[in-house]
Design an enzyme around this catalytic site. Structure first.
Site, PDB file in Angstrom:
ATOM      1  N   ARG A 143       0.870  -1.024  -0.093  1.00 41.61           N
ATOM      2  CA  ARG A 143      -0.007   0.101   0.052  1.00 41.61           C
ATOM      3  C   ARG A 143       0.987   1.266   0.008  1.00 41.61           C
ATOM      4  O   ARG A 143       2.057   1.139   0.475  1.00 41.61           O
ATOM      5  CB  ARG A 143      -0.830  -0.053   1.155  1.00 41.61           C
ATOM      6  CG  ARG A 143      -1.741  -1.157   1.412  1.00 41.61           C
ATOM      7  CD  ARG A 143      -2.682  -0.978   2.575  1.00 41.61           C
ATOM      8  NE  ARG A 143      -3.696  -2.269   2.980  1.00 41.61           N
ATOM      9  CZ  ARG A 143      -3.264  -3.291   3.516  1.00 41.61           C
ATOM     10  NH1 ARG A 143      -2.116  -3.465   3.977  1.00 41.61           N
ATOM     11  NH2 ARG A 143      -4.175  -4.195   3.738  1.00 41.61           N
ATOM     12  N   LYS A 166      -1.641  -2.627   8.017  1.00 40.58           N
ATOM     13  CA  LYS A 166      -3.216  -2.205   9.001  1.00 40.58           C
ATOM     14  C   LYS A 166      -2.830  -3.065  10.229  1.00 40.58           C
ATOM     15  O   LYS A 166      -2.694  -4.089  10.217  1.00 40.58           O
ATOM     16  CB  LYS A 166      -4.424  -2.397   7.983  1.00 40.58           C
ATOM     17  CG  LYS A 166      -4.453  -1.607   6.908  1.00 40.58           C
ATOM     18  CD  LYS A 166      -5.874  -1.612   6.311  1.00 40.58           C
ATOM     19  CE  LYS A 166      -6.267  -0.900   5.012  1.00 40.58           C
ATOM     20  NZ  LYS A 166      -7.553  -1.065   4.606  1.00 40.58           N
ATOM     21  N   HIS A 234      -2.678   2.785  -5.601  1.00 43.67           N
ATOM     22  CA  HIS A 234      -3.214   1.468  -5.482  1.00 43.67           C
ATOM     23  C   HIS A 234      -3.512   0.399  -6.240  1.00 43.67           C
ATOM     24  O   HIS A 234      -3.699  -0.795  -6.096  1.00 43.67           O
ATOM     25  CB  HIS A 234      -4.534   1.786  -4.487  1.00 43.67           C
ATOM     26  CG  HIS A 234      -5.041   0.745  -3.354  1.00 43.67           C
ATOM     27  ND1 HIS A 234      -4.336   0.566  -2.451  1.00 43.67           N
ATOM     28  CD2 HIS A 234      -6.176  -0.046  -3.742  1.00 43.67           C
ATOM     29  CE1 HIS A 234      -4.751  -0.170  -1.532  1.00 43.67           C
ATOM     30  NE2 HIS A 234      -5.893  -0.878  -2.266  1.00 43.67           N
ATOM     31  N   ARG A 237      -1.011  -2.374  -6.536  1.00 45.37           N
ATOM     32  CA  ARG A 237      -1.160  -3.208  -5.597  1.00 45.37           C
ATOM     33  C   ARG A 237      -2.077  -4.124  -6.251  1.00 45.37           C
ATOM     34  O   ARG A 237      -2.039  -5.538  -6.168  1.00 45.37           O
ATOM     35  CB  ARG A 237      -1.614  -2.711  -4.191  1.00 45.37           C
ATOM     36  CG  ARG A 237      -1.969  -3.721  -3.252  1.00 45.37           C
ATOM     37  CD  ARG A 237      -2.267  -3.059  -1.994  1.00 45.37           C
ATOM     38  NE  ARG A 237      -3.047  -3.850  -1.007  1.00 45.37           N
ATOM     39  CZ  ARG A 237      -2.581  -4.593   0.026  1.00 45.37           C
ATOM     40  NH1 ARG A 237      -1.008  -4.890  -0.234  1.00 45.37           N
ATOM     41  NH2 ARG A 237      -3.347  -5.477   0.724  1.00 45.37           N
ATOM     42  N   HIS A 260      -3.779  -9.427   4.157  1.00 45.55           N
ATOM     43  CA  HIS A 260      -5.176  -9.464   4.393  1.00 45.55           C
ATOM     44  C   HIS A 260      -5.528 -10.206   5.707  1.00 45.55           C
ATOM     45  O   HIS A 260      -5.009 -11.495   5.775  1.00 45.55           O
ATOM     46  CB  HIS A 260      -5.989  -9.934   3.425  1.00 45.55           C
ATOM     47  CG  HIS A 260      -6.028  -9.101   1.936  1.00 45.55           C
ATOM     48  ND1 HIS A 260      -6.428  -9.672   0.866  1.00 45.55           N
ATOM     49  CD2 HIS A 260      -6.002  -7.688   1.818  1.00 45.55           C
ATOM     50  CE1 HIS A 260      -6.422  -8.562  -0.034  1.00 45.55           C
ATOM     51  NE2 HIS A 260      -6.150  -7.530   0.664  1.00 45.55           N
ATOM     52  N   TYR A 269     -10.024 -11.236  -5.961  1.00 43.64           N
ATOM     53  CA  TYR A 269      -9.189 -11.259  -7.006  1.00 43.64           C
ATOM     54  C   TYR A 269      -9.436 -12.261  -8.131  1.00 43.64           C
ATOM     55  O   TYR A 269      -9.085 -12.381  -9.340  1.00 43.64           O
ATOM     56  CB  TYR A 269      -7.666 -11.235  -6.694  1.00 43.64           C
ATOM     57  CG  TYR A 269      -7.227  -9.787  -6.173  1.00 43.64           C
ATOM     58  CD1 TYR A 269      -7.066  -8.855  -7.006  1.00 43.64           C
ATOM     59  CD2 TYR A 269      -6.937  -9.804  -4.567  1.00 43.64           C
ATOM     60  CE1 TYR A 269      -6.660  -7.502  -6.334  1.00 43.64           C
ATOM     61  CE2 TYR A 269      -6.753  -8.638  -4.179  1.00 43.64           C
ATOM     62  CZ  TYR A 269      -6.569  -7.429  -4.800  1.00 43.64           C
ATOM     63  OH  TYR A 269      -6.143  -6.177  -4.448  1.00 43.64           O
TER      64      TYR A 269
END
Length: 288
Positions: A143, A166, A234, A237, A260, A269
């Site tokens: 990111r 994150k 982004h 990514r 994730h 995806y």
């Protein structure tokens, strides 16, 4: 806000969005109930109060289903926090949101973008910086915030890089030799000292590079190249993930590489890859 930041470890964007929602909601309640907002009022709210607030947001601000769903999520978190151990949050079914597919760009477009930014920069070292940064986003699936948070202590880049994502979640991503070489070329050209405790990617005056500057540079480059509007930092990514999946990567490995928390976030995806296959089929099959 302290609860979201320190205990829930929410991102800066989430803090800003949830805080704004809570303020808007309290302002609505003051008008709706004609009294000051306190804990008793908040704990006594029902589904109709939430429904009325969302109706006002839709009518007055024109928000769609996706924004309404985010607002409702923020309100649920806010009211759960206010309720403490007595988390009697009003139950309200959120609006249906059709989850859109990530919109990647082709590998050659990613490289064209990086090369254009490098060639049009006002200073050579800044061009080397932009080239290295975009290769890092596409080559490692970072990111933009993760890349700009890197410090000089990661140098020299080896085959792996430890990234803080994150909610302070750590992950290890592989680094391609081309990416490591581009980063080193930028470091060698940079006029500022990049010590272990300083940011890796620096702006024109030696401070940490702003993501707004990166987005503006990408916007200028994509217009110059005639690339679609979806070409953003982004999107690199998304391209990383989509191209790995198309090349045979399994979902679990891809989940780890992207950082994730849930496999459901990675499964989107597979829809991208299926959409690509359908395009190939329609263009190639004589009966399509």
């Amino acid at each position: 806000m302290d609860h979201l930041d320190n205990e829930k470890r929410r991102s800066e964007h989430t803090l800003r969005a949830y805080g704004a929602t809570a303020e808007r909601f309290c302002g609505f309640l003051m008008e709706h109930h004609g009294r000051a907002v306190d804990e008793d009022l908040l704990r006594g709210l029902g589904a109709n109060d939430l429904r009325s607030y969302l109706a006002v947001r839709r009518a007055g601000d024109g928000i769609g289903n996706a924004s309404a769903a985010r607002e409702l999520s923020a309100l649920r978190n806010f009211l759960a926090f206010v309720g403490g151990s007595n988390k009697a949050v009003p139950q309200l079914r959120g609006p249906r949101v059709k989850r859109g597919l990530p919109r990647p760009i082709a590998p050659e477009q990613a490289m064209d973008l990086a090369q254009n930014m490098a060639s049009t920069a006002t200073q050579n070292w800044m061009g080397a910086r932009d080239f290295a940064l975009l290769l890092l986003l596409y080559g490692a699936g970072l990111r933009i915030g993760e890349a700009l948070a890197l410090r000089g202590d990661v140098l020299p880049l080896g085959e792996r890089l430890r990234v803080t994502g994150k909610r302070s979640k750590m992950r290890i991503v592989p680094i391609l030799p081309q990416v490591a070489a581009a980063v080193q070329a930028y470091v060698d050209a940079c006029p500022y000292d990049i010590s272990a405790d300083h940011p890796l990617f620096l702006g024109a005056r030696g401070a940490v590079l702003s993501p707004a500057v990166v987005r503006a540079n990408v916007r200028s480059a994509r217009r110059s190249l005639g690339l679609p509007e979806r070409t953003t930092p982004h999107a690199l990514r998304h391209s990383f993930a989509t191209h790995l999946l198309a090349g045979g990567a399994d979902l679990r490995s891809l989940q780890e590489l992207l950082g994730h928390a849930s496999l459901a976030s990675t499964q989107v995806y597979t829809g991208v890859d299926a959409a690509h296959l359908m395009d190939v089929y329609r263009n190639a099959h004589p009966r399509a």
